[in-house]
Design an enzyme around this catalytic site. Structure first.
Site, PDB file in Angstrom:
ATOM      1  N   CYS A 129       0.824  -1.217   0.000  1.00  0.00           N
ATOM      2  CA  CYS A 129       0.000   0.000   0.000  1.00  0.00           C
ATOM      3  C   CYS A 129       0.855   1.263   0.000  1.00  0.00           C
ATOM      4  O   CYS A 129       1.440   1.600  -1.011  1.00  0.00           O
ATOM      5  CB  CYS A 129      -1.006  -0.049   1.148  1.00  0.00           C
ATOM      6  SG  CYS A 129      -2.370   1.108   0.916  1.00  0.00           S
ATOM      7  N   HIS A 239      -3.628  -5.284   0.345  1.00  0.00           N
ATOM      8  CA  HIS A 239      -3.111  -5.710   1.664  1.00  0.00           C
ATOM      9  C   HIS A 239      -3.170  -7.221   1.850  1.00  0.00           C
ATOM     10  O   HIS A 239      -4.174  -7.731   2.345  1.00  0.00           O
ATOM     11  CB  HIS A 239      -3.944  -5.057   2.767  1.00  0.00           C
ATOM     12  CG  HIS A 239      -3.634  -3.628   2.990  1.00  0.00           C
ATOM     13  ND1 HIS A 239      -2.662  -3.210   3.866  1.00  0.00           N
ATOM     14  CD2 HIS A 239      -4.161  -2.514   2.443  1.00  0.00           C
ATOM     15  CE1 HIS A 239      -2.596  -1.890   3.863  1.00  0.00           C
ATOM     16  NE2 HIS A 239      -3.500  -1.433   3.005  1.00  0.00           N
ATOM     17  N   GLU A 241      -1.780  -8.936   4.133  1.00  0.00           N
ATOM     18  CA  GLU A 241      -1.747  -9.319   5.557  1.00  0.00           C
ATOM     19  C   GLU A 241      -3.121  -9.235   6.229  1.00  0.00           C
ATOM     20  O   GLU A 241      -3.331  -9.818   7.278  1.00  0.00           O
ATOM     21  CB  GLU A 241      -0.739  -8.444   6.310  1.00  0.00           C
ATOM     22  CG  GLU A 241      -1.179  -7.029   6.661  1.00  0.00           C
ATOM     23  CD  GLU A 241      -1.313  -6.103   5.453  1.00  0.00           C
ATOM     24  OE1 GLU A 241      -0.846  -6.480   4.360  1.00  0.00           O
ATOM     25  OE2 GLU A 241      -1.902  -5.020   5.595  1.00  0.00           O
TER      26      GLU A 241
END
Ligand SMILES: *[C@@H]1O[C@H](CO)[C@@H](O)[C@H](O)[C@H]1NC(C)=O
Ligand SMILES: *[C@@H]1O[C@H](CO)[C@@H](O)[C@H](O)[C@H]1NC(C)=O
Ligand SMILES: *[C@@H]1O[C@H](CO)[C@@H](O)[C@H](O)[C@H]1NC(C)=O
Length: 312
Positions: A129, A239, A241
């Protein structure tokens, strides 16, 4: 077998074989990855910088340990750390790409990574990001961002033809690649993007990175996944994660393929770090640097992150 056993015991270096025969490839099976902290919006005592715990869990889930890279340190300190760790991750966030402690530290690590890799010293870099946006700035020397309506939306990846030869997605299962292309598995939390047009018009970016996927907000198409042609440098505007580790927003996907995306992405990057043989000068120094020295706080009631590590 005996050979592998001894290598493991004495060197902490394992030996794997590509296929049943062939050249053994040495790997460092105790990789340590630096995760860059960033400035907090409202500093308070003992809360001047932070790392969202999901980035730490992401790397730990694939067999790495994490060292927090603090902001506002000297170049000498960053150089010492660089020689001690096996890769670096620039997380997402909301700080300045030009003046923050985060961007200043990332600039140093990026330069060191280019130098090391150019000299045959493998050192991978990952940007997520804001980290993606920063890498495009560091590579091109220009801020090429455009506003997009992507501040809280999961999207399928629009893969380019180059994805077939990519390193990043090579070991993803075929069914997961199909899901990634057809289902909204990747979560976007950004108001700025590099449009495909600006990306491909910029010679430095175009020559440095292979574009693996794009996305659109309905108006503008932007680049969403890249890997450098000649360097182990990778970045996603989305993202990876969050699917497994963040729950505060309704648009974060948690389906089995979404969660698999977290783990295959982490596994890819940690495997890259296993090709680096940097190490701390001593076990004591390593112990002192690890994130285990810090406690994450539960922040999910007032923040987008379930848990945060705060630093002085
Ligand atoms: C980092 O430095 C900036 C000024 O350059 C300062 O405002 C900020 O408080 C510092 N943060 C930390 C965590 O040292
Ligand atoms: C922004 O995107 C959301 C969907 O993610 C949509 O509901 C909204 O209408 C869009 N806003 C604008 C101004 O296009
Ligand atoms: C995917 O990207 C291609 C190439 O830019 C574009 O022509 C196509 O419309 C995109 N598809 C979607 C669903 O955005």
């Amino acid at each position: 077998m005996i050979h592998i056993y001894f290598a493991c015991v004495f060197l902490f270096v394992d030996t794997v074989f590509s296929g049943h025969v062939g050249t053994p490839i040495k790997t460092n099976d105790r990789p340590i990855i630096g995760v860059l902290a960033q400035d907090v919006f409202n500093p308070r005592p003992h809360r001047n910088s932070f790392i969202a715990a999901s980035y730490v869990k992401f790397l730990e889930s694939a067999g790495a340990r994490v060292v927090p890279l603090m902001i506002n340190k000297t170049d000498d300190e960053y150089t010492r750390l660089f020689k001690s760790i096996n890769g670096v991750l620039f997380p997402g966030g909301g700080v300045s790409l030009k003046t923050s402690g985060y961007s200043k530290a990332a600039t140093v690590f990026y330069r060191l990574a280019l130098e090391a890799n150019s000299n045959g010293d493998y050192f991978p870099v990952w940007g997520t990001c804001l980290g993606f946006e920063l890498l495009t700035l560091l590579t091109s020397g220009e801020l090429l961002l455009s506003h997009t309506n992507t501040s809280g939306v999961a999207l399928p990846l629009n893969f380019t033809a180059d994805v077939r030869d990519s390193r990043l997605f090579k070991d993803f299962p075929v069914d997961l690649m199909e899901s990634l292309a057809s289902d909204p598995l990747t979560e976007n939390s950004h108001q700025w993007s590099v449009t495909t047009e600006k990306f491909t018009k910029n010679e430095k970016l175009k020559n440095f990175y292979r574009v693996l996927s794009t996305n659109t907000d309905g108006q503008n198409e932007f680049v969403s996944t890249v890997e450098a042609y000649d360097f182990p440098i990778y970045a996603t505007q989305w993202h990876p994660e969050k699917n497994a580790f963040e729950w505060t927003r309704p648009y974060i996907p948690h389906t089995p393929p979404a969660v698999k995306t977290t783990f295959y992405t982490a596994s890819f990057f940690v495997n890259e770090a296993r090709k680096s043989f940097h190490s701390f000068a001593s076990v004591e120094e390593e112990k002192k640097a690890l994130i285990y020295n810090y406690k994450p706080e539960y922040t999910g009631t007032q923040s987008a992150f379930e848990q945060i590590y705060y630093f002085d």
